[in-house]
Design an enzyme around this catalytic site. Structure first.
Site, PDB file in Angstrom:
ATOM      1  CE  LYS A 261      -1.732   0.426   4.318  1.00 60.65           C
ATOM      2  NZ  LYS A 261      -1.418   1.797   5.061  1.00 60.65           N
TER       3      LYS A 261
ATOM      4  CG  ASP B  23      -1.914   5.133   4.049  1.00 65.65           C
ATOM      5  OD1 ASP B  23      -2.479   4.327   3.733  1.00 65.65           O
ATOM      6  OD2 ASP B  23      -0.973   4.995   4.962  1.00 65.65           O
TER       7      ASP B  23
END
Length: 730
Positions: free
Chosen positions: A35, A220
């Site tokens: 990620k 995020d």
DNA sequence: AGAGCCATTGTTTTT
DNA sequence: CAATGGCTCT
């Protein structure tokens, strides 16, 4: 830098995300799927390939650690520093905005941030001042109420009156609290977000400016956003593109207002929304992943995603049923010792647990074994009492009206200003609707205090004024050092006897060096160095940076393990009531969050996962019996291997074991002895040659398992369990 | 002002 | 069980 080198190391899904066309994207990124890599490469891609200026990009994270890591990785990827690029936490970015637009946000220029401890104390003071019973009106709960409302975007006058008297009082306290904060120039964490959000509402012109500036907004850990953060980010990204990255299965902060639903809301609010799934896991072995996947499949309401790996199946997940929490700790320590003998570093081992209280026993076992360890969490640097005292002096220097700081240091160290004087000050402040500082000066002017008190208060005010005067041309660290000296705070702690005073003085010295480092590193031109430092102290309460050079076993709660990975993970205390926690067991929503927490814990492990539980555990002083956690039962048996102190291993475990669900804890105890076939700690045994003895200790497993038995005749002996022919004695 | 005693209260934590 | 906090006593 070549663009190819930017995307070559990526897999298909990652590349799709990184090079996505300029539209709104939701990246569902499973644990260990790369990620952070996607986020940083995306930004680099936008700069390199799409020719955006760093000025057009905003990246938001949840922790400072994540923000720093992102900036660092980005700079090493690009090879140059990225000053114009805004990377920060929600709160950090909001703070930055408010410093720039303090006037429009109706704040004072030198407003300061209060942490939750300041907030708690302020609320408590209000409760007392309002003549309410502290027991009935627990400041903790009120704090929770206020923050919850703020997180939902609600001011006191926006809270619907439902006729509930209890709520009315809460709202009144909230109102009082707001007034005092406003008067003191103080802003709590939730307030930072709320003000930033309100700035968008009241000043569309300012909003427009940022909408046009930030062409790309990346967020995020989107599953952790709360309502106010969601609407703030939504408003700002109206004219640009949003890339939200998150994993609904790793949402573990619902209890503090995070709404997983925000991920689903994106589809509606940001249509057309492109969804990209990152499902290849690069972290864990097949067995660990299979276990985690099976576990999390028990949750409903998932966005859906199945992690897979190219990696081999690896070792089975070990499961150990400990006799009690001490046995559990010793088992874990033994395993770590064993690993260390096979050349595995301590720092590759992590022990994770549900609640901090569990760490003690583990700690003791590690100490006994002489294994270095490190506990994450606990009091952070800027939260220590002596550091807060020092900061409050500095806060007063920066802003005299800071009531919270005033209250804390007015009599610290003691200077003869007691309750009597203080309550006069408070009353005047309340009546005149002025700050404590102002009321102190008013009382001095009007000579409304006894001469002794008057003198003391006068001296205190002079002290603060002098500090400022004398330090006008000094650097931040000189200012701090000077303040610590003339306030006699340093003296005070130096005189404190014992080791405690010693560490406190050391901490204060540490603070001075922190200010030195701060002034070297950061030059935030928007605000004074002092305000800037204070804000950093509040917002980044001192990340417990680990020293990379040293080799420690790492202990932490499951919550703080999020985002980290370790080759060897021990998950301790998987017992009903402990994990899932007692208070989360009834509510299916909360139970699912516990399960996600377990999922997070399992997916931290790269090579080997070991799960343990204790059949009996000392909790709050009494012996308790818990059943093994339901999460153990939810794992597929084929990835499990039960470890026992037996010559042979594994009777397959939790498959069809019909649990007597009624609370028959007691009946489980024999289970543990049977588990050991007579070799339970403390048990009396018979040996053909040595006679009767007591089982003291054991180590190892399988054929090499050894037992230490203390015999009346010859003392303690280590025996190989397989050959010793020990029999239970009565 | 500080030591010492009783009562209370025990998730998770970042900002 | 302990840590914390308020309260009292010296």
């Amino acid at each position: 830098m070549e663009i190819a080198s930017l995307i070559d190391p990526l897999n298909d899904a990652q590349r799709k995300a990184v090079t996505a066309p300029l539209e709104n994207v939701l990246v569902l990124a499973g644990a260990g799927s790369g990620k952070t890599r996607v986020l940083t490469h995306r930004i680099a891609w936008l700069l390199k390939s799409e020719n955006y200026s760093p000025f057009n990009i905003l990246a938001v994270t949840f922790t400072n650690k994540a923000a720093n890591e992102m900036r660092g990785r980005l700079e090493s990827l690009l090879g140059f520093s990225t000053q114009n690029l805004w990377v920060g936490t929600f709160h950090g970015i909001a703070h930055r905005l408010l410093r720039i637009h303090w006037q429009e946000a109706n704040l004072s220029e030198n407003f300061q941030i209060m942490d939750s401890d300041d907030q708690y104390r302020t609320i408590r003071r209000i409760v007392i001042a309002m003549g309410l019973d502290e027991k009935q009106w627990s400041p903790k709960k009120i704090q929770w109420f206020i923050n919850h409302k703020k997180d939902g975007g609600l001011r006191p006058d926006q809270i619907k009156d439902n006729g509930d008297l209890h709520q009315r009082t809460l709202v009144r306290i909230y109102q009082q609290y707001e007034e005092i904060c406003q008067r003191s120039g103080l802003v709590d964490f939730a307030e930072l977000m709320l003000r930033a959000h309100e700035l968008w509402q009241t000043r569309p012109d300012i909003l427009l400016h940022y909408q046009e500036r930030f062409k790309h907004i990346l967020v995020d850990e989107f599953q952790d956003t709360n309502a106010i953060q969601y609407s703030w980010i939504t408003a700002m990204s109206k004219k640009g593109c949003l890339m939200a990255v998150g994993d609904d299965d790793q949402s573990i902060y619902g209890w503090r207002g995070a709404e997983i639903e925000n991920m689903k809301k994106l589809e509606k609010d940001f249509a057309p929304l492109k969804i990209i799934r990152l499902e290849q896991n690069y972290r864990s072995t097949g067995n660990i992943l299979k276990g985690a996947n099976t576990l999390i499949a028990n949750n409903t309401d998932r966005l859906g995603k199945n992690l897979w790996t190219d990696d081999s199946e690896g070792e089975l997940i070990s499961l150990y049923a400990a006799f009690n929490e001490i046995d559990e700790a010793r088992f874990i320590v033994d395993k770590i010792r064993e690993a260390y003998r096979e050349n595995i570093s301590y720092k590759d081992c992590a022990i994770l647990y549900r609640s901090n209280a569990q760490s003690r026993v583990l700690e003791e076992a590690l100490i006994q074994a002489g294994i270095p360890y490190r506990i994450y969490g606990g009091l952070r640097f800027f939260e220590r009492a002596e550091i807060k005292d020092a900061l409050c002096y500095l806060r007063l220097v920066a802003n005299r009206d800071d009531d919270s700081a005033f209250e804390r240091v007015i009599n610290m160290p003691t200077r003869g200003i007691g309750d009597q004087t203080l309550s006069t000050l408070r009353n005047t402040a309340k009546e005149q609707k002025i700050s404590l500082w102002q009321s102190a000066n008013l009382l001095i002017q009007n000579q409304q205090l006894s001469s002794r008190a008057l003198n003391a208060v006068q001296q205190f005010c002079d002290l603060i004024n002098t500090i400022q005067k004398e330090t006008r041309n000094l650097s931040l660290s000189e200012l701090t050092e000077h303040t610590l000296r003339v306030s006699r705070l340093l003296d005070h702690y130096q005189n404190e006897k014992g080791e405690k005073g010693q560490t406190r003085v050391e901490n204060l010295q540490e603070l001075i060096s922190a200010t030195k480092q701060f002034q070297d590193e950061s030059g935030n031109p928007e605000i004074s160095p002092l305000s800037s430092f204070l804000a950093t102290a509040a917002l980044e309460a001192g990340e417990t940076q680990s020293e990379f050079s040293s080799d420690y076993v790492q202990l932490m709660t499951l919550h703080s393990a999020k985002g980290l990975e370790f080759p060897f993970v021990f998950l301790a205390g998987l017992e009903e009531g402990l994990f899932p926690h007692q208070l989360s067991m009834e509510d299916p929503q909360k139970l699912m969050e516990e399960r996600r927490l377990c999922y997070v814990g399992m997916t931290r492990a790269m090579k080997k996962l070991t799960i343990t539980y204790a059949e009996t555990r000392r909790l709050y002083g009494n012996e308790t019996y818990h059943r093994p956690s339901r999460f153990i039962r939810e794992l597929p048996t084929e990835v499990l291997e039960e470890v026992r102190l037996r010559t042979q291993i594994s009777r397959p475990v939790y498959n069809a074991q019909p649990k007597n669900t009624q609370n028959n804890n007691i009946s489980r105890i024999p289970d543990s002895s049977h588990n050991e076939s007579g070799l339970q700690l403390g048990q009396r045994v018979n040996h053909p040659t040595f006679g009767e003895g007591i089982v003291l200790n054991y180590e190892g497993q399988g054929a090499s398992a050894r037992v230490q038995v203390k015999f009346g005749s010859t003392g303690a002996k280590w025996l190989v369990a397989a050959y010793a022919k020990l029999e239970p004695a009565t």
